[in-house]
Design a protein around this motif. Structure first.
Motif, PDB file in Angstrom:
ATOM      1  N   THR A  56       0.817  -1.285  -0.129  1.00 45.44           N
ATOM      2  CA  THR A  56       0.008  -0.007   0.017  1.00 45.44           C
ATOM      3  C   THR A  56       0.843   1.202   0.055  1.00 45.44           C
ATOM      4  N   ASN A  57       0.394   2.251  -0.537  1.00 41.46           N
ATOM      5  CA  ASN A  57       0.777   3.556  -0.495  1.00 41.46           C
ATOM      6  C   ASN A  57      -0.164   4.713  -0.411  1.00 41.46           C
ATOM      7  N   TYR A  58       0.173   5.656   0.239  1.00 46.67           N
ATOM      8  CA  TYR A  58      -0.933   6.827   0.605  1.00 46.67           C
ATOM      9  C   TYR A  58      -0.126   8.415   0.247  1.00 46.67           C
ATOM     10  N   ALA A  59      -1.246   9.112  -0.165  1.00 46.58           N
ATOM     11  CA  ALA A  59      -0.599  10.529  -0.201  1.00 46.58           C
ATOM     12  C   ALA A  59      -0.279  10.912   1.182  1.00 46.58           C
ATOM     13  N   ASP A  60       0.676  11.840   1.184  1.00 46.50           N
ATOM     14  CA  ASP A  60       0.810  12.528   2.540  1.00 46.50           C
ATOM     15  C   ASP A  60      -0.196  12.855   3.262  1.00 46.50           C
ATOM     16  N   THR A  61      -1.251  13.520   2.764  1.00 47.92           N
ATOM     17  CA  THR A  61      -2.352  14.263   3.336  1.00 47.92           C
ATOM     18  C   THR A  61      -3.284  13.262   4.047  1.00 47.92           C
ATOM     19  N   VAL A  62      -3.010  11.785   3.844  1.00 51.54           N
ATOM     20  CA  VAL A  62      -4.079  10.911   4.369  1.00 51.54           C
ATOM     21  C   VAL A  62      -3.404  10.015   5.221  1.00 51.54           C
ATOM     22  N   LYS A  63      -2.091   9.945   5.036  1.00 51.62           N
ATOM     23  CA  LYS A  63      -1.259   8.930   5.622  1.00 51.62           C
ATOM     24  C   LYS A  63      -1.634   8.777   7.217  1.00 51.62           C
ATOM     25  N   GLY A  64      -1.724   7.590   7.774  1.00 52.45           N
ATOM     26  CA  GLY A  64      -2.128   7.579   9.275  1.00 52.45           C
ATOM     27  C   GLY A  64      -3.476   7.567   9.699  1.00 52.45           C
ATOM     28  N   ARG A  65      -4.231   8.149   8.432  1.00 51.77           N
ATOM     29  CA  ARG A  65      -5.690   8.172   8.758  1.00 51.77           C
ATOM     30  C   ARG A  65      -6.531   7.343   7.953  1.00 51.77           C
ATOM     31  N   PHE A  66      -6.033   7.086   6.591  1.00 47.55           N
ATOM     32  CA  PHE A  66      -6.879   6.284   5.791  1.00 47.55           C
ATOM     33  C   PHE A  66      -6.205   4.808   5.577  1.00 47.55           C
ATOM     34  N   THR A  67      -6.974   3.923   5.257  1.00 45.04           N
ATOM     35  CA  THR A  67      -6.377   2.652   4.859  1.00 45.04           C
ATOM     36  C   THR A  67      -7.028   1.884   3.879  1.00 45.04           C
TER      37      THR A  67
END
Length: 114
Positions: A56-67
């Motif tokens: 998985t990879n996430y945009a910095d704006t959602v990292k830690g909040r979205f899964t």
């Protein structure tokens, strides 16, 4: 190829929503699935992605909040969104590729109220 996102709605800041994306017409298990969003009046932006192997990879704006997750048997991708804030208000889309062509779902609206 058809992608159908669902699960959007109105939620208060700090709340959670879970988006779903149903895929058909593709060999789902080998496809990377991505989530994008388009806030009102802004361009579409990538949010998160999950590879066929589950990386998985996430945009910095959602990292830690979205899964982001997937169920290859059900041909579904999911986006669990926690600790939502007003800047998360957007139409959310699921996306994948096949043979170099992008495929997009219709999108589902997420509205976060303050």
């Amino acid at each position: 190829v058809q992608l159908q996102a669902s699960g959007g709605g109105l939620v208060q800041a700090g709340g959670s929503l879970r988006l779903s994306c149903k895929a058909s017409g593709i060999n789902f298990s080998i496809n990377t699935m991505n989530w994008y969003r388009q806030p009102p009046g802004k361009s579409r932006e990538w949010v998160a992605g999950i590879t066929s192997g589950g990386s998985t990879n996430y945009a910095d704006t959602v990292k830690g909040r979205f899964t982001v997750s997937r169920d290859n048997v059900r041909r579904m991708a999911y986006l669990q969104m926690d600790r939502l804030n007003t800047e998360d208000t957007a139409v959310y889309f699921c996306q994948t590729q096949r043979s170099g062509t992008d495929f997009w779902g219709r999108g589902t609206l997420v509205t976060v109220s303050s």
